[in-house]
Design a protein around this motif. Structure first.
Motif, PDB file in Angstrom:
ATOM      1  N   GLY A   1       0.780  -1.230   0.000  1.00  0.00           N
ATOM      2  CA  GLY A   1       0.000   0.000   0.000  1.00  0.00           C
ATOM      3  C   GLY A   1       0.809   1.276   0.000  1.00  0.00           C
ATOM      4  O   GLY A   1       0.246   2.363  -0.075  1.00  0.00           O
ATOM      5  N   LEU A   2       2.147   1.183   0.093  1.00  0.00           N
ATOM      6  CA  LEU A   2       2.997   2.370   0.152  1.00  0.00           C
ATOM      7  C   LEU A   2       3.901   2.430  -1.076  1.00  0.00           C
ATOM      8  O   LEU A   2       4.439   1.414  -1.524  1.00  0.00           O
ATOM      9  N   VAL A   3       4.090   3.643  -1.614  1.00  0.00           N
ATOM     10  CA  VAL A   3       4.900   3.845  -2.817  1.00  0.00           C
ATOM     11  C   VAL A   3       6.342   4.120  -2.413  1.00  0.00           C
ATOM     12  O   VAL A   3       6.614   4.892  -1.488  1.00  0.00           O
ATOM     13  N   GLU A   4       7.283   3.470  -3.114  1.00  0.00           N
ATOM     14  CA  GLU A   4       8.706   3.684  -2.847  1.00  0.00           C
ATOM     15  C   GLU A   4       9.471   3.631  -4.159  1.00  0.00           C
ATOM     16  O   GLU A   4       8.961   3.143  -5.175  1.00  0.00           O
ATOM     17  N   ARG A   5      10.680   4.148  -4.134  1.00  0.00           N
ATOM     18  CA  ARG A   5      11.502   4.127  -5.343  1.00  0.00           C
ATOM     19  C   ARG A   5      12.112   2.742  -5.536  1.00  0.00           C
ATOM     20  O   ARG A   5      12.565   2.117  -4.565  1.00  0.00           O
ATOM     21  N   ALA A   6      12.119   2.269  -6.766  1.00  0.00           N
ATOM     22  CA  ALA A   6      12.691   0.949  -7.059  1.00  0.00           C
ATOM     23  C   ALA A   6      14.177   1.089  -7.355  1.00  0.00           C
ATOM     24  O   ALA A   6      14.625   2.099  -7.899  1.00  0.00           O
ATOM     25  N   HIS A   7      14.950   0.053  -6.987  1.00  0.00           N
ATOM     26  CA  HIS A   7      16.394   0.079  -7.198  1.00  0.00           C
ATOM     27  C   HIS A   7      16.745  -0.514  -8.561  1.00  0.00           C
ATOM     28  O   HIS A   7      17.633  -1.364  -8.684  1.00  0.00           O
TER      29      HIS A   7
END
Length: 431
Positions: free
Chosen positions: A99-105
């Motif tokens: 449910g939370l947006v984060e930057r992908a590596h």
């Protein structure tokens, strides 16, 4: 010292320049990996580069993914904890997890690589994306839904949005475990689905509308003939008697387009017991209401709206897209007689998804639609140890003149309905 990425870019160019597309297509994934591994080792040795074995294996895996998979996207697609992938140009990749947006590596080598993968995604499902058709909606082989927008429409580079397809279908019991609703609410919704009530599921983007629709569909009888209509097929019904229909965009000569409205109209000739429209977003809402009013009880759909009342207003607007002849009062009467239950779902700021309200459409008083809220989520505006928003699901009870109550009695499920309300009222009293 040359970095691993720079070495990979150089090797990639040399290998891609020497590749024969016909040979690539004749090899399976393992054979291709062996061939590429030999080529990588040869080039590294010839150029006297110092590259550890694990890095070489990563090079080969990346090359295979780019040639027969989705390049840097492949690892994200294989990660089952990721629900959404959002790409804003080749250097900006984001994911949604829990449910939370984060930057992908991960990132792409350049815009050209990203554009080629976007075109490959579209091509695999018989769609195209180019200067003459810079946007594309498609469905991947695994059922994931993808939207592509390329420059010059996408100003900062190719944009790809992927809503991943969940391999395991989530039922109402699982949603209770996740805290999306209370057990009593789940029991009431199960009764509503079995009793052939017409249900609209309302919510914002990514709130879980399709998940809820899939969960409710599991309580439809196996003896019923169901027709599903979607822009991109992602519903997974477990019943044996299901016809799945999907829209089609116009071809190169701008012909052959099949809209959801066309499919709803056609579905009425297919002797369905229930019609399920993945998402109502236009004039097909008019035919959907007509179907609900002409013997196709138990039909379901989703739409974008912030509250149950907003959902009804959106349906009004969509019906007006289909016809200019009906006065507003007639449209509202059609809606009231067709729609029985509205389930409102939201994705909250802590990433959780909740059923915020279950409301029943009672009737008209003057020009106003009367809604009776059966359940609602009441937040306490505090956060628990896990950081999740806390609150409770409360009910005001069920009116005896409720269509849900009458249908439950007709289908022999009155006691199940009553027990759900007795249980939640007992909890409230003890609390």
């Amino acid at each position: 010292m040359i970095g691993a990425k720079a070495i990979y870019v150089g090797l990639r160019k040399q290998i891609f320049d020497a590749l024969d597309p016909e040979i690539i297509s004749s090899l399976d994934r393992e054979q291709l990996a062996r061939q590429l591994s030999g080529a990588v080792d040869l080039l590294i040795s010839r150029e006297n580069l110092s590259v550890p074995k694990t890095i070489r294996q990563d090079f080969v895996k990346n090359l295979v993914n780019e040639l027969v998979g989705l390049g840097p996207l492949q690892a994200l697609m294989e990660d089952e904890s990721i629900s959404d992938i959002m790409i804003n140009g080749h250097e900006h990749v984001f994911i949604e997890r829990n449910g939370l947006v984060e930057r992908a590596h991960v990132d792409f080598i350049d815009e050209r690589q990203l554009l080629e993968i976007a075109k490959r995604i579209a091509g695999r499902v018989g769609r195209r994306v180019d200067d003459s058709s810079p946007t594309c909606d498609a469905r991947l082989a695994d059922g994931s839904r993808v939207n592509i927008v390329i420059p010059p429409i996408a100003i900062d580079g190719t944009s790809i949005s992927i809503r991943k397809f969940k391999k395991q279908s989530i039922n109402l019991e699982k949603l209770v475990e996740y805290g999306a609703m209370g057990a009593e609410m789940a029991q009431v919704m199960m009764v509503a689905a079995r009793c052939r009530l017409n249900i609209l599921i309302s919510g914002g983007t990514g709130s879980g509308k399709t998940t809820m629709l899939n969960a409710l569909s599991q309580y439809i009888s196996e003896n019923e003939r169901i027709v599903t209509i979607e822009d991109a097929a992602e519903l997974r019904l477990l019943q044996p008697h299901v016809v799945r229909l999907e829209t089609r965009t116009a071809g190169i000569e701008n012909t052959g387009k099949i809209t959801q409205r066309d499919l709803v109209i056609n579905s009425l000739r297919m002797r369905p017991d229930r019609i399920i429209v993945g998402e109502c977003r236009g004039p097909e809402a008019f035919e959907m209401l007509q179907a609900m009013n002409t013997g196709h009880d138990g039909s379901m759909s989703t739409l974008h709206a912030n509250t149950p009342r907003d959902a009804l207003a959106r349906v009004e607007s969509m019906v007006m897209m289909a016809t200019n002849n009906l006065p507003l009062e007639a449209i509202r009467r059609t809606i009231v007689s067709a729609v029985d239950i509205i389930i409102q779902i939201s994705r909250l700021h802590d990433g959780s998804r909740k059923v915020m309200s279950i409301a029943e459409v009672i009737g008209l008083e003057g020009n106003s639609v009367v809604l009776e809220e059966i359940f609602r989520f009441q937040p306490t505006y505090g956060h628990g140890e896990s950081g999740k928003l806390e609150g409770e699901f409360v009910t005001s009870g069920l009116m005896k003149r409720s269509v849900l109550y009458e249908k439950a009695r007709f289908f022999g499920l009155e006691e199940k309905l009553n027990s759900a309300f007795r249980s939640i009222q007992k909890e409230a009293k003890n609390g």
